[in-house]
Design an enzyme around this catalytic site. Structure first.
Site, short mmCIF file in Angstrom:
data_model
loop_
_atom_site.label_atom_id
_atom_site.label_comp_id
_atom_site.label_asym_id
_atom_site.label_seq_id
_atom_site.Cartn_x
_atom_site.Cartn_y
_atom_site.Cartn_z
N HIS A 1 127.01 104.51 -21.26
CA HIS A 1 125.57 104.87 -21.52
C HIS A 1 125.64 105.95 -22.75
O HIS A 1 124.58 106.43 -23.14
CB HIS A 1 124.87 105.54 -20.44
CG HIS A 1 124.43 104.70 -19.22
ND1 HIS A 1 124.03 104.90 -18.14
CD2 HIS A 1 124.40 103.20 -19.59
CE1 HIS A 1 123.42 103.70 -17.23
NE2 HIS A 1 123.70 102.78 -18.30
N ASP B 1 120.24 110.16 -16.96
CA ASP B 1 120.61 109.05 -16.49
C ASP B 1 120.17 108.69 -14.96
O ASP B 1 120.37 109.82 -14.16
CB ASP B 1 122.23 108.90 -16.36
CG ASP B 1 122.74 107.42 -16.26
OD1 ASP B 1 123.02 106.89 -17.26
OD2 ASP B 1 122.84 107.08 -15.27
#
Ligand code: UDP
Length: 494
Positions: free
Chosen positions: A26, A130
């Site tokens: 990510h 996240d």
């Protein structure tokens, strides 16, 4: 003053790869999102990260034009030792065994205190975190700021995953290989239990399933979800996610398209193992659509036997190729993974990259006519953005859903025949004939041309989506406006 300029630092809380099972790097989309926010109305962003990951962000900020004044980095300590991990283990790249996984998640939950401190110091107006940090919603609430969730996958996979969770159709099949329909989706999509992650396959409570439940719970109570996709790519699912599943979502992708210069495209993620100019020179010497690019993301490592099969398959396909070779960490160091004489025989046809490739730079080159991918969402969307049809070879997690999107809904892909989730360890099991056939099918023939035409149309749509007035551009502006309004409202109420 423009309303958007009132938005102070928007911290992107990123640990690099936060999930062991999803294997999502990510960090790359986080960096791209920060650039996007910064380039829309000059929103200041702060990336909160840990010491080992910080230099990667710092380098990307330095090399991107006009970004250093807009993007800051805030470093917090990763409590590896306290959580029972070896010192310096800060992201999934450094997890080598299954038993380190719970410790890794333990360490992530211990970041709550340092994150609170970083927010206290930075006074941001919004927190983007996240999905694997569900507690970030409570922290944001404590400081009266909105929390946005980032999943890092397609909205198709989000919808399919949520409907699996709600309806549990896998409970009604008698065998692991019996296909069943994922209920309530706009299209008829079939999957098997073998293609599901363990937490979806068996209805048992584990620490990981509890974390996922918590993530979904907090998704509903957070300000909303930012999605790295664009409306025109998955319109029925964008609608399903909002209307049927009740999520507030903004589609702001493909975020990788914010990298327009060669340097920006080549700088994503790790240091590349090949000089970007040498790579471009090699591609320049090839005809349009003649090269197949083979790369399986940031995490997956192959068994030596599987590398051998890929080499055989590529050679037999007769196609020119770029192959990013990554052997599993626990495989022996025997260099003899390729068939005898393979590299010599294919030296004019193939470019082998051992390590990290400048993927977006390669995919965007006219010579590239196909992509063999594991269907990680970033790679999939980068393939779509480059207008390149794909051979799909999923290994884990959401990748099987992304494969369905590419092959059955967008109709720009051919499956290699991966039929089960791969557990930790070296990837193996696909034969050279399957690879040869899938590569030929994606590169040559009438159907290949039709797939390529569809892929090109999607590329145009992707590029329009991020231009001024395009759907993603408009969605991001709308999000920034809403965040400004939230801030003003908070101010009025205090
Ligand atoms: N990537 C790259 N070079 C490589 C391998 C991967 O630039 O050699 C980038 C790729 O462009 C993508 C990301 O790493 O942005 C991989 O993310 P994805 O979601 O596709 O897969 P994951 O690594 O999470 O399995």
């Amino acid at each position: 003053m423009d309303k958007s300029q009132k938005i102070n630092p928007v911290p992107f809380f990123s640990l690099g790869s936060s999930s062991t099972f999803l294997h999502n790097l990510h960090m790359i989309p986080t960096m791209d999102m920060a650039k996007l926010f910064a380039s829309h109305g000059g929103v200041k962003t702060t990336i909160i990260t840990t010491p080992l990951n910080a230099p990667i962000f710092a380098k990307a900020i330095q090399t991107t034009k006009n970004m250093s004044n807009h993007i800051a980095i805030s470093v917090i300590k990763f409590p590896a030792e306290e959580a029972g991990l070896p010192d310096g283990c800060e992201n999934v790249d450094q997890i080598h065994s299954e038993d380190m996984v719970p410790n890794f998640f333990k360490a992530t939950t211990m970041l709550q205190g340092p994150l609170e401190h970083a927010i206290e110091e930075g006074h941001p107006d919004c927190l983007v975190a996240d999905m694997f940090f569900p507690w970030a919603t409570d922290i944001a609430a404590k400081f009266n700021i909105p929390r946005l969730v980032f999943h890092g996958t397609s909205v198709f996979a989000l919808c399919a995953g949520e409907n699996m969770r709600l309806y549990k159709p896998q409970k009604n099949v008698s065998s692991d290989y019996e296909p069943f329909i994922v209920p309530n989706l706009p299209h008829e999509v079939k999957i098997t239990k073998m293609q599901l992650a363990d937490h979806d396959k068996e209805d048992i409570e584990t620490d990981f399933s509890k974390l996922l439940d918590k993530a979904i719970e907090t998704e509903m109570t957070s300000f909303g979800v930012v999605v790295n996709s664009f409306h025109e790519l998955e319109p029925a699912y964008a609608d399903h996610y909002r209307r049927v599943l009740g999520r507030k979502a903004w589609h702001i992708g493909p975020v990788s398209l914010c990298n327009r210069e060669v340097e920006d495209k080549a700088q994503r993620g790790k240091e590349t193992s090949i000089d970007k100019l040498a790579c471009l020179k090699w591609l320049d010497s090839k005809k349009p659509n003649s090269v197949i690019y083979v790369c399986f993301g940031s995490g997956a490592g192959f068994a030596t036997s599987q590398l051998y099969e890929i080499a055989m398959g590529l050679e037999a396909s007769g196609q020119e190729f770029i192959w990013v070779v990554r052997r599993a960490k626990n495989e022996d160091d025997n260099e003899n993974w390729s068939p005898e004489g393979f590299e010599e025989r294919t030296k004019d046809k193939g470019l082998i990259i051992r390590g990290w490739a400048p993927q977006v730079l390669i995919l965007d080159h006219d010579a590239v006519g196909g992509f063999v991918t594991h269907c990680g969402w970033n790679s999939t969307l980068e393939g779509v953005s480059a207008g390149v049809p794909m051979v799909t070879w999923p290994f884990f997690a959401d990748q099987f859903f992304n494969e369905k999107l590419v092959t059955e809904i967008l109709k720009i892909g051919v499956c290699v025949g991966s039929d089960q989730q791969w557990k930790r360890g070296a990837i193996d099991g696909v034969k050279s004939e399957a690879i040869e056939n899938a590569v030929k099918e994606i590169m040559v023939g009438e159907e290949a041309e039709e797939r390529r035409r569809r892929a090109r149309t999607l590329k145009e749509m992707a590029s329009k989506a991020v231009e001024e007035g395009g759907s993603s551009h408009t969605d991001l502006n709308a999000l920034i406006k809403e965040l400004s309004a939230y801030q003003v409202q908070e101010y009025m109420e205090t």
